[in-house]
Design a protein around this motif. Structure first.
Motif, PDB file in Angstrom:
ATOM      1  N   PHE A 257      34.943  19.455  10.377  1.00  0.00           N
ATOM      2  CA  PHE A 257      34.541  18.767   9.154  1.00  0.00           C
ATOM      3  C   PHE A 257      34.213  19.794   8.069  1.00  0.00           C
ATOM      4  O   PHE A 257      34.012  20.985   8.346  1.00  0.00           O
ATOM      5  N   VAL A 258      34.151  19.332   6.832  1.00  0.00           N
ATOM      6  CA  VAL A 258      33.840  20.185   5.687  1.00  0.00           C
ATOM      7  C   VAL A 258      32.682  19.574   4.905  1.00  0.00           C
ATOM      8  O   VAL A 258      32.703  18.380   4.572  1.00  0.00           O
ATOM      9  N   ILE A 259      31.655  20.379   4.638  1.00  0.00           N
ATOM     10  CA  ILE A 259      30.617  20.044   3.662  1.00  0.00           C
ATOM     11  C   ILE A 259      30.401  21.300   2.834  1.00  0.00           C
ATOM     12  O   ILE A 259      29.987  22.332   3.365  1.00  0.00           O
ATOM     13  N   ASP A 260      30.713  21.221   1.558  1.00  0.00           N
ATOM     14  CA  ASP A 260      30.620  22.419   0.709  1.00  0.00           C
ATOM     15  C   ASP A 260      30.510  21.996  -0.748  1.00  0.00           C
ATOM     16  O   ASP A 260      30.770  20.834  -1.094  1.00  0.00           O
ATOM     17  N   THR A 261      30.127  22.938  -1.577  1.00  0.00           N
ATOM     18  CA  THR A 261      30.144  22.711  -3.021  1.00  0.00           C
ATOM     19  C   THR A 261      31.412  23.312  -3.613  1.00  0.00           C
ATOM     20  O   THR A 261      32.104  24.105  -2.960  1.00  0.00           O
TER      21      THR A 261
ATOM     22  N   VAL B 163      31.545  13.844  -3.292  1.00  0.00           N
ATOM     23  CA  VAL B 163      32.885  13.272  -3.133  1.00  0.00           C
ATOM     24  C   VAL B 163      33.139  13.040  -1.648  1.00  0.00           C
ATOM     25  O   VAL B 163      33.232  13.984  -0.860  1.00  0.00           O
ATOM     26  N   THR B 164      33.231  11.767  -1.267  1.00  0.00           N
ATOM     27  CA  THR B 164      33.453  11.381   0.130  1.00  0.00           C
ATOM     28  C   THR B 164      34.615  10.383   0.185  1.00  0.00           C
ATOM     29  O   THR B 164      34.515   9.332   0.804  1.00  0.00           O
ATOM     30  N   ALA B 165      35.702  10.734  -0.480  1.00  0.00           N
ATOM     31  CA  ALA B 165      36.811   9.794  -0.683  1.00  0.00           C
ATOM     32  C   ALA B 165      37.942   9.970   0.314  1.00  0.00           C
ATOM     33  O   ALA B 165      39.050   9.445   0.094  1.00  0.00           O
ATOM     34  N   GLY B 166      37.726  10.707   1.404  1.00  0.00           N
ATOM     35  CA  GLY B 166      38.725  10.806   2.462  1.00  0.00           C
ATOM     36  C   GLY B 166      40.077  11.285   1.961  1.00  0.00           C
ATOM     37  O   GLY B 166      40.186  12.314   1.291  1.00  0.00           O
ATOM     38  N   ALA B 167      41.122  10.530   2.267  1.00  0.00           N
ATOM     39  CA  ALA B 167      42.489  10.929   1.924  1.00  0.00           C
ATOM     40  C   ALA B 167      42.714  11.008   0.421  1.00  0.00           C
ATOM     41  O   ALA B 167      43.699  11.601  -0.032  1.00  0.00           O
TER      42      ALA B 167
ATOM     43  N   LEU C  70      44.086   5.741   7.967  1.00  0.00           N
ATOM     44  CA  LEU C  70      44.438   7.087   7.528  1.00  0.00           C
ATOM     45  C   LEU C  70      43.464   8.102   8.106  1.00  0.00           C
ATOM     46  O   LEU C  70      42.246   7.939   7.998  1.00  0.00           O
ATOM     47  N   TYR C  71      44.010   9.149   8.739  1.00  0.00           N
ATOM     48  CA  TYR C  71      43.231  10.324   9.109  1.00  0.00           C
ATOM     49  C   TYR C  71      43.396  11.344   7.987  1.00  0.00           C
ATOM     50  O   TYR C  71      44.527  11.645   7.588  1.00  0.00           O
ATOM     51  N   ALA C  72      42.290  11.896   7.510  1.00  0.00           N
ATOM     52  CA  ALA C  72      42.339  13.030   6.589  1.00  0.00           C
ATOM     53  C   ALA C  72      41.752  14.217   7.331  1.00  0.00           C
ATOM     54  O   ALA C  72      40.537  14.390   7.394  1.00  0.00           O
ATOM     55  N   MET C  73      42.638  15.020   7.914  1.00  0.00           N
ATOM     56  CA  MET C  73      42.216  16.060   8.842  1.00  0.00           C
ATOM     57  C   MET C  73      42.381  17.446   8.237  1.00  0.00           C
ATOM     58  O   MET C  73      43.420  17.757   7.648  1.00  0.00           O
ATOM     59  N   THR C  74      41.363  18.274   8.391  1.00  0.00           N
ATOM     60  CA  THR C  74      41.510  19.688   8.071  1.00  0.00           C
ATOM     61  C   THR C  74      42.408  20.321   9.127  1.00  0.00           C
ATOM     62  O   THR C  74      42.608  19.775  10.210  1.00  0.00           O
TER      63      THR C  74
ATOM     64  N   CYS D 200      32.700  16.317   1.028  1.00  0.00           N
ATOM     65  CA  CYS D 200      32.530  16.148   2.473  1.00  0.00           C
ATOM     66  C   CYS D 200      33.749  15.457   3.048  1.00  0.00           C
ATOM     67  O   CYS D 200      34.139  14.376   2.585  1.00  0.00           O
ATOM     68  N   TYR D 201      34.360  16.090   4.044  1.00  0.00           N
ATOM     69  CA  TYR D 201      35.413  15.482   4.851  1.00  0.00           C
ATOM     70  C   TYR D 201      34.897  15.370   6.275  1.00  0.00           C
ATOM     71  O   TYR D 201      34.478  16.367   6.874  1.00  0.00           O
ATOM     72  N   GLY D 202      34.944  14.198   6.864  1.00  0.00           N
ATOM     73  CA  GLY D 202      34.467  14.014   8.225  1.00  0.00           C
ATOM     74  C   GLY D 202      35.445  14.499   9.276  1.00  0.00           C
ATOM     75  O   GLY D 202      35.041  14.836  10.395  1.00  0.00           O
ATOM     76  N   ALA D 203      36.737  14.536   8.954  1.00  0.00           N
ATOM     77  CA  ALA D 203      37.776  15.010   9.866  1.00  0.00           C
ATOM     78  C   ALA D 203      37.705  14.342  11.240  1.00  0.00           C
ATOM     79  O   ALA D 203      37.897  14.968  12.284  1.00  0.00           O
ATOM     80  N   GLY D 204      37.415  13.041  11.242  1.00  0.00           N
ATOM     81  CA  GLY D 204      37.390  12.289  12.494  1.00  0.00           C
ATOM     82  C   GLY D 204      36.076  12.326  13.244  1.00  0.00           C
ATOM     83  O   GLY D 204      35.956  11.708  14.302  1.00  0.00           O
TER      84      GLY D 204
END
Length: 352
Positions: free
Chosen positions: A328-332, A203-207, A319-323, A344-348
């Motif tokens: 950034f986040v990569i996890d199951t 899942v890499t769908a950002g916001a 849109l920024y989707a920020m933790t 996965c969230y890139g967080a910029g």
């Protein structure tokens, strides 16, 4: 009718998703499906626009190692596609001499030295001598990294998609994922255009990612904001081309952070504020620029980079989707019983 089965399904085909599709298929997986709820190359999220900064100036050792890997990966994409995506313009971080901002520059310098990354400390006089576009006083402090640069973000996404298809990926546009379930021991991805089964979901769908993840019992704490960048029709365009002017970041004493990029794919330089937008959701965001932030950018440039200004060519929102901690986040999703769903969230940080 049998439900189609894939090894991997990637949800969201922006900067991270398109890259995931490419590397998954390149490493031997021709049963890979990409699902994008909008048209490919859309401007609703955070992966569009003409240029992004690619840079090494982090203080965290792990990020610096990852940046090296990013440069190598982009080199490989360029080699396979025959398309140039990265331009090393150099990058300048500068401050107005405030102690806290200067301490941050010292931290960057120390980190670069630890990792053998080329950099050079400057005062304001040397900065304006090296790059006369900057009007800085001697009390300003700066650090210059010659390997920082510009990446053509929208073009990079398109190249990733093209290469993924070359390696066998199936990619569907305007197909929205409505949920993820489990059927016969594997993930079942439910969409507006039917269901798909797979071995792994990424899942890499950002916001929009939490809209998908809620079906597997996961919600990542995010702050979604509407950000913006402004392009100026400078009458001094020759001074702001990629071979004459670096990417830059300015840290003000009051905490505002501004950044800019040289002319690339648009006829003027780009200026913006970092993480200065209003908190929104994908449903409540507008595409209307914040005039107050545009005015702040103009005032900052008028003081330090006056020749970059001119009539506004355009202001683009994203849109920024920020933790909360901006990592950034990569996890199951193993904690909710879905170890085969990866988020996965890139967080910029994605294009770095």
């Amino acid at each position: 009718m049998a439900i189609p089965y894939y090894d991997f399904i990637v949800v969201g085909c922006g900067g991270i998703g398109s890259g995931a599709l490419y590397w998954l298929t390149r490493q031997g997986g021709n049963r890979v499906l990409g699902l994008e709820q909008f048209k490919l190359g859309h401007e609703n999220g955070g992966s569009h626009d003409y240029s992004r900064n690619i840079r090494m100036d982090y203080t965290d050792d792990a990020y610096i190692d990852l940046c090296r890997g990013a440069y190598s990966s982009w080199n490989e994409v360029e080699r396979e596609s025959g398309v140039r995506l990265v331009y090393k313009t150099g990058g300048v971080d500068f401050t107005d001499g405030s102690p806290s901002a200067d301490r941050y520059l010292c931290d960057i310098e120390e980190a670069m030295n630890r990792h053998g990354v080329r950099c050079e400390r400057m005062d304001g006089d040397l900065l304006s001598k090296r790059f006369p576009q900057f009007v800085t006083k001697s009390n300003c402090r700066a650090i210059y990294l010659p390997d920082n640069g510009v990446i053509n973000s929208a073009h990079a996404n398109a190249v990733h998609i093209q290469l993924a298809r070359k390696h066998g990926a199936h990619i569907l546009e305007e197909v929205k994922v409505t949920g993820i379930n489990r059927e016969e021991g594997v993930p079942l991805v439910q969409t507006t255009h039917g269901n798909f089964r797979c071995r792994r979901v990424i899942v890499t769908a950002g916001a929009w990612a939490n809209d998908v993840l809620e079906s597997v019992g996961v919600k990542v704490p995010l702050r979604v904001t509407q950000e913006q960048v402004t392009y100026f029709d400078t009458p001094h365009r020759k001074d702001f081309t990629k071979d004459r002017f670096p990417c830059w970041t300015y840290m003000s004493s009051d905490g505002d952070v501004f950044y800019g990029l040289p002319v690339h794919a648009v006829k003027g330089p780009k200026v913006a504020m970092d993480a200065a937008g209003a908190e929104v959701t994908p449903q409540t965001r507008s595409f209307t620029p914040n005039q107050e932030n545009i005015d702040k950018c103009i005032r900052m440039c008028r003081e330090y980079i006056p020749r970059c200004l001119g009539p506004i060519l355009m202001t683009k929102t994203c849109l920024y989707a920020m933790t909360r901690d901006r990592h950034f986040v990569i996890d199951t999703c193993h904690r909710s019983g879905f170890p085969d769903v990866i988020v996965c969230y890139g967080a910029g940080h994605a294009f770095k």
